[in-house]
Scaffold this motif. Structure first.
Motif, PDB file in Angstrom:
ATOM      1  N   ASP A  28      40.309   7.418  20.401  1.00  0.00           N
ATOM      2  CA  ASP A  28      39.962   7.681  19.003  1.00  0.00           C
ATOM      3  C   ASP A  28      40.904   8.695  18.364  1.00  0.00           C
ATOM      4  O   ASP A  28      41.198   8.611  17.164  1.00  0.00           O
ATOM      5  CB  ASP A  28      38.497   8.129  18.888  1.00  0.00           C
ATOM      6  CG  ASP A  28      37.597   6.958  18.505  1.00  0.00           C
ATOM      7  OD1 ASP A  28      38.048   6.096  17.718  1.00  0.00           O
ATOM      8  OD2 ASP A  28      36.450   6.899  18.983  1.00  0.00           O
ATOM      9  N   HIS A  84      25.895  -6.115  20.764  1.00  0.00           N
ATOM     10  CA  HIS A  84      24.558  -5.524  20.706  1.00  0.00           C
ATOM     11  C   HIS A  84      24.135  -5.264  19.267  1.00  0.00           C
ATOM     12  O   HIS A  84      24.932  -5.429  18.332  1.00  0.00           O
ATOM     13  CB  HIS A  84      24.461  -4.274  21.582  1.00  0.00           C
ATOM     14  CG  HIS A  84      25.482  -3.209  21.265  1.00  0.00           C
ATOM     15  ND1 HIS A  84      25.370  -2.385  20.181  1.00  0.00           N
ATOM     16  CD2 HIS A  84      26.634  -2.850  21.902  1.00  0.00           C
ATOM     17  CE1 HIS A  84      26.401  -1.553  20.165  1.00  0.00           C
ATOM     18  NE2 HIS A  84      27.192  -1.818  21.195  1.00  0.00           N
ATOM     19  N   ASN A 139      26.368  -3.132  17.175  1.00  0.00           N
ATOM     20  CA  ASN A 139      27.552  -3.809  16.630  1.00  0.00           C
ATOM     21  C   ASN A 139      27.155  -4.648  15.419  1.00  0.00           C
ATOM     22  O   ASN A 139      27.908  -4.725  14.438  1.00  0.00           O
ATOM     23  CB  ASN A 139      28.186  -4.740  17.672  1.00  0.00           C
ATOM     24  CG  ASN A 139      28.657  -4.022  18.918  1.00  0.00           C
ATOM     25  OD1 ASN A 139      28.368  -4.460  20.029  1.00  0.00           O
ATOM     26  ND2 ASN A 139      29.381  -2.921  18.763  1.00  0.00           N
ATOM     27  N   TYR A 142      33.938   5.640   9.631  1.00  0.00           N
ATOM     28  CA  TYR A 142      33.527   5.058  10.925  1.00  0.00           C
ATOM     29  C   TYR A 142      32.066   4.653  10.838  1.00  0.00           C
ATOM     30  O   TYR A 142      31.199   5.518  10.698  1.00  0.00           O
ATOM     31  CB  TYR A 142      33.686   6.087  12.049  1.00  0.00           C
ATOM     32  CG  TYR A 142      35.124   6.472  12.315  1.00  0.00           C
ATOM     33  CD1 TYR A 142      35.791   7.372  11.479  1.00  0.00           C
ATOM     34  CD2 TYR A 142      35.812   5.937  13.390  1.00  0.00           C
ATOM     35  CE1 TYR A 142      37.113   7.719  11.715  1.00  0.00           C
ATOM     36  CE2 TYR A 142      37.135   6.286  13.643  1.00  0.00           C
ATOM     37  CZ  TYR A 142      37.775   7.173  12.801  1.00  0.00           C
ATOM     38  OH  TYR A 142      39.075   7.516  13.040  1.00  0.00           O
ATOM     39  N   GLY A 193      36.311  -3.021  22.037  1.00  0.00           N
ATOM     40  CA  GLY A 193      36.463  -2.420  23.359  1.00  0.00           C
ATOM     41  C   GLY A 193      37.171  -3.391  24.284  1.00  0.00           C
ATOM     42  O   GLY A 193      36.539  -4.193  24.964  1.00  0.00           O
ATOM     43  N   ASP A 232      36.371   1.561   9.950  1.00  0.00           N
ATOM     44  CA  ASP A 232      36.254   1.185  11.361  1.00  0.00           C
ATOM     45  C   ASP A 232      34.829   0.667  11.546  1.00  0.00           C
ATOM     46  O   ASP A 232      33.874   1.433  11.406  1.00  0.00           O
ATOM     47  CB  ASP A 232      36.531   2.449  12.195  1.00  0.00           C
ATOM     48  CG  ASP A 232      36.445   2.240  13.700  1.00  0.00           C
ATOM     49  OD1 ASP A 232      35.501   1.582  14.172  1.00  0.00           O
ATOM     50  OD2 ASP A 232      37.324   2.782  14.404  1.00  0.00           O
ATOM     51  N   ALA A 284      33.357  -3.525  15.924  1.00  0.00           N
ATOM     52  CA  ALA A 284      33.800  -2.977  17.212  1.00  0.00           C
ATOM     53  C   ALA A 284      32.958  -3.377  18.421  1.00  0.00           C
ATOM     54  O   ALA A 284      32.508  -2.516  19.180  1.00  0.00           O
ATOM     55  CB  ALA A 284      33.899  -1.448  17.111  1.00  0.00           C
ATOM     56  N   ASN A 288      32.399  -5.138  22.232  1.00  0.00           N
ATOM     57  CA  ASN A 288      33.170  -4.938  23.458  1.00  0.00           C
ATOM     58  C   ASN A 288      33.456  -6.267  24.136  1.00  0.00           C
ATOM     59  O   ASN A 288      32.592  -7.140  24.188  1.00  0.00           O
ATOM     60  CB  ASN A 288      32.403  -4.009  24.387  1.00  0.00           C
ATOM     61  CG  ASN A 288      32.123  -2.672  23.720  1.00  0.00           C
ATOM     62  OD1 ASN A 288      33.025  -2.040  23.178  1.00  0.00           O
ATOM     63  ND2 ASN A 288      30.867  -2.266  23.702  1.00  0.00           N
TER      64      ASN A 288
HETATM   65  N1  ARG Z   1      32.885  -0.309  20.972  1.00  0.00           N
HETATM   66  C1  ARG Z   1      31.999   0.758  20.632  1.00  0.00           C
HETATM   67  C2  ARG Z   1      30.544   0.350  20.918  1.00  0.00           C
HETATM   68  O1  ARG Z   1      30.237  -0.822  21.034  1.00  0.00           O
HETATM   69  C3  ARG Z   1      32.089   1.154  19.175  1.00  0.00           C
HETATM   70  C4  ARG Z   1      33.432   1.656  18.725  1.00  0.00           C
HETATM   71  C5  ARG Z   1      33.348   2.394  17.419  1.00  0.00           C
HETATM   72  N2  ARG Z   1      34.603   2.793  16.860  1.00  0.00           N
HETATM   73  C6  ARG Z   1      35.361   3.810  17.306  1.00  0.00           C
HETATM   74  N3  ARG Z   1      36.491   4.064  16.711  1.00  0.00           N
HETATM   75  N4  ARG Z   1      34.973   4.560  18.291  1.00  0.00           N
HETATM   76  O2  ARG Z   1      29.704   1.216  21.019  1.00  0.00           O
END
Ligand code: ARG
Length: 571
Positions: free
Chosen positions: A310, A127, A130, A328, A158, A116, A119, A121
C-alpha cells in the motif's frame, strides 16, 4: 442551457457578501418559514455584543437578492427567513430539464482522483466486503466524474503473496491443468494446499521455494500464477457485469504490480530514519501513537506484506498517476491499517501537502439473525447467492437495484441486515420504489403524449417563460402565475437542491445522502400527484405540471444513475 450555480450557492454568495461572514444558510426548519433560513446574525451579534435582530436587519438591508428571493424576513430572535421566487425556482427547473446532467455543477478546480475499490482476492471467492466496496466505489466514481473530476479507478486485487507458493506447488504436485480451473476449483485447491502445507513439512519447504521462484520470475511458476489470475478475473468480471458497475480490466492494478517497488519503499523509509529494525523486522513506530503496534514494512524473513504494497501504491498513484485525492473504499476492520499507512506516507513525503488520502470505511452485512451473514453451510455469503436471493422476489434489474440501494442508503458505518423481502419492496425507502417513481413520471408523460396533450419541453418552456429578454435571461412573468400550489412549491425546491446534494456527496463521500434526497424527491412527487391533477388539468397549468413531471423524471434518472441503478421507463 448550461448548468448554472445552484440556487443555494447563489443565495449563499449574496448573503455572505451582505454579512461579511458565513451566513449559516440552512434549509428552513419548517415549510411555513420559507425555503431557507440564515442564522448568522445570532452568532455575529454574540461576538460583537450587539442585538441579534439589529444585526439581522443590517444583513437584510445590505443583501441584494433581487430576482432570487421574495423580500427577506426577520423572525424570532434574529433568524432570516428566505423564500425563493417562483421564477427563480422555475428557471432552475427549466435549466435542469434541458441539461443532460440535470444541473450538476462542474467543480471550479477538477482534481485527479484515484478511487481504490472492489479489490477481491485471486483464488478466493468475492466476499461481502468486496461486494460493498464495489457498489460504494462505483457510486463515488460516478459522482466525482459527474462533477468534472478526472477519476482513475484502481482495482487493487490480491494477486500476490506467499499463498501463491503453496497454490502453485499443489497444482504442479497434482498435475492439474490450470486452464481447466474455474474460481471454485481454485478455491478448493487453495484449501487443499493449506491443509497439505500444515501436514507435510516437505511440501511446506517446496512451497517456500516456490514463493522465491515466483518472485524471481521463474517462467513455469509465473505461467501457472498468471493462469490463476485469469481464472479469477473471469469471475470478477462476471460479477461486475451482473452488478452493472463500471470496472473493466483497464482498472486492474493488483498488488503484484508494486512488487518491484517494495525494496525502495524499505530502503527510503530506512534512510529517512522512519523505519527501524525491530526483532529482525523492518517496522515504523508512530511517534504520535506511542501505544500502537508498529506498521510492519518487511517481515524478519525478508518478505514484504500488505502494508508495504500500500505504501508503494501511494507513491505510484501520486508520482505516476498525479493523483491529488486518494480514496480507499475498504471495510472498517482496515481503518487502523490505513491510518498507519497514511501517517507513514505523510512522514516520508509521499503524500505531499495538497494531496489528501481518505479511507471510506463501511460496516458489515448481517444475516436476519443479526449476526455476520453466513450461508447455511456456514460459509461467507457470495455475491451470487445474495443476488440470487433478491431475484427470488424480483426481476433482475429490480433485484440489482434493491441490493445496491440497500448498500448505499444505510450510512456507511452502520452494519445492516440483508432482508431481500424488504429491500425489493416497491414501497418505503428502497431502490425499486425509486425506480417505480421514475417509471410513474414517465407513464404520465407517455399518457399525455397519447392523449395529444404532450409537451415538447423547449416549446413549453418558451410558452411559460415567454420570449427571451434582451439581456439573455428568460422573461419569467408568466412562470410566476403557475406552480404555486404547496406541493408544486415543495417539488420545485427539491429539484433545485439536486446539484447541492451531488456536491455534498462528492465532498463527504457518503452516498446515503443522495439516497435520502432521492427518496424525499420521490415522496414529494407522490404528494404532488395526490394534490395536483396533471392530465386532468388544463392550459398552462397542465403544461407546467407536465414540465414538472419531466424535470422530476430527469433528476430521478440522473440521481439513480449516480447510484449505479438503472431507471427503466416502465415497470
Ligand atoms: N484485497 C483486500 C481485501 O479483500 C482489499 C484491498 C483494499 N485496497 C487496498 N489498497 N488495500 O480485503
Amino acid at each position: 442551457m448550461s448548468p448554472m450555480p445552484s440556487l443555494y450557492s447563489q443565495l449563499y454568495d449574496r448573503l455572505a457578501a451582505a454579512a461579511g461572514a458565513d451566513p449559516e444558510l440552512k434549509p428552513a426548519s419548517r415549510p411555513a418559514f420559507g425555503h431557507y433560513q440564515a442564522n448568522a446574525a445570532l452568532r455575529l451579534a454574540h461576538e460583537r455584543g450587539q442585538n441579534p435582530r439589529q444585526v439581522a436587519a443590517e444583513i437584510v438591508a445590505a443583501a441584494d437578492v433581487t430576482g432570487l428571493c421574495e423580500p427577506l424576513e426577520i423572525a424570532g430572535p434574529g433568524f432570516i427567513n428566505i423564500r425563493l421566487t417562483r421564477s427563480a425556482l422555475a428557471q432552475m427547473m427549466a435549466a435542469q430539464m434541458t441539461d443532460p446532467a440535470a444541473g450538476i455543477e462542474p467543480v471550479a478546480t477538477p482534481q485527479q482522483v484515484v478511487v481504490d475499490y472492489s479489490a477481491p482476492n485471486v483464488a478466493k471467492p468475492m466476499h461481502v466486503g468486496n461486494l460493498r466496496s464495489t457498489i460504494i466505489g462505483d457510486c463515488l466514481v460516478r459522482v466525482l466524474r459527474a462533477q468534472g473530476h478526472s477519476v482513475k479507478p484502481q482495482n487493487h486485487i490480491g494477486d500476490w503473496g506467499t499463498q501463491f507458493g503453496m497454490l502453485v506447488e499443489q497444482i504442479i504436485d497434482d498435475q492439474v491443468d490450470v486452464a481447466s480451473l474455474d474460481l471454485n476449483a481454485s478455491v478448493a485447491l487453495y484449501r487443499q494446499a493449506q491443509a497439505h502445507f500444515k501436514a507435510d513439512p516437505a511440501f511446506a519447504d517446496a512451497s517456500r521455494r516456490r514463493v522465491v521462484a515466483l518472485q524471481s520470475g521463474d517462467p513455469q511458476t509465473r505461467a501457472i500464477w498468471q493462469a490463476l489470475i485469469e481464472v479469477s478475473k473471469i469471475s470478477f468480471n462476471r460479477a461486475y457485469r451482473r452488478l452493472g458497475v463500471l470496472l473493466t480490466d483497464d482498472d486492474l492494478a493488483g498488488e503484484s504490480i508494486y512488487n518491484d517497488l517494495l525494496p525502495a519503499v524499505a530502503a527510503d523509509l530506512t534512510a529517512a530514519g522512519i523505519a527501524v529494525r525491530d526483532q529482525g523486522a523492518l517496522v515504523v513506530f508512530d511517534p504520535d501513537q506511542p501505544d500502537d503496534a508498529p506498521l510492519i514494512v518487511q517481515k524478519s524473513d525478508g518478505g514484504f506484506g500488505y502494508a508495504a504494497t500500500d505504501l508503494a501504491a501511494i507513491r505510484y498513484r501520486v508520482d505516476q498517476l498525479h493523483a491529488n485525492r486518494l480514496i480507499y473504499v475498504v471495510g472498517i476492520p482496515q481503518t487502523h491499517h490505513f491510518q498507519q499507512v497514511f501517517a507513514t506516507a505523510r512522514r516520508a513525503g509521499w503524500l505531499p501537502e495538497g494531496v489528501t488520502a481518505e479511507h471510506v470505511g463501511f460496516g458489515s452485512v448481517l444475516g436476519p439473525d443479526g449476526k455476520m451473514f453466513k450461508t447455511r453451510q456456514g460459509q461467507a455469503v457470495s455475491l451470487d447467492s445474495l443476488l440470487d436471493d433478491a431475484e427470488q422476489v424480483a426481476a433482475p434489474d429490480v433485484a440489482v437495484a434493491a441490493v445496491k440501494y440497500a448498500d448505499l442508503s444505510n450510512s456507511l458505518h452502520k452494519d445492516y441486515v440483508f432482508d431481500s423481502e424488504r429491500m425489493t419492496a416497491t414501497t418505503g425507502n428502497t431502490g425499486p420504489y425509486l425506480q417505480y417513481a421514475h417509471a410513474r413520471a414517465n407513464q404520465i408523460l407517455r399518457k399525455a403524449e397519447a392523449w395529444g396533450v404532450g409537451v415538447d419541453p423547449s416549446a413549453a418552456l418558451t410558452l411559460l417563460f415567454g420570449a427571451t429578454t434582451t439581456d439573455g435571461g428568460p422573461d419569467t412573468a408568466l412562470a410566476d402565475g403557475v406552480l404555486t400550489e404547496p406541493a408544486e412549491d415543495a417539488l420545485l425546491l427539491a429539484l433545485s437542491r439536486f446539484p447541492d446534494i451531488v456536491a455534498e456527496v462528492g465532498h463527504s463521500l457518503q452516498p446515503h445522502r443522495l439516497c435520502v434526497y432521492l427518496f424525499d424527491l420521490a415522496t414529494a412527487m407522490s404528494a404532488f400527484y395526490e394534490q395536483c391533477p396533471v392530465l386532468k388539468a388544463e392550459g398552462l397549468t397542465r403544461t407546467s405540471r407536465l414540465l414538472l413531471c419531466a424535470a422530476v423524471k430527469q433528476v430521478l434518472a440522473q440521481g439513480l444513475d449516480l447510484l449505479g441503478i438503472v431507471a427503466p421507463d416502465r415497470m
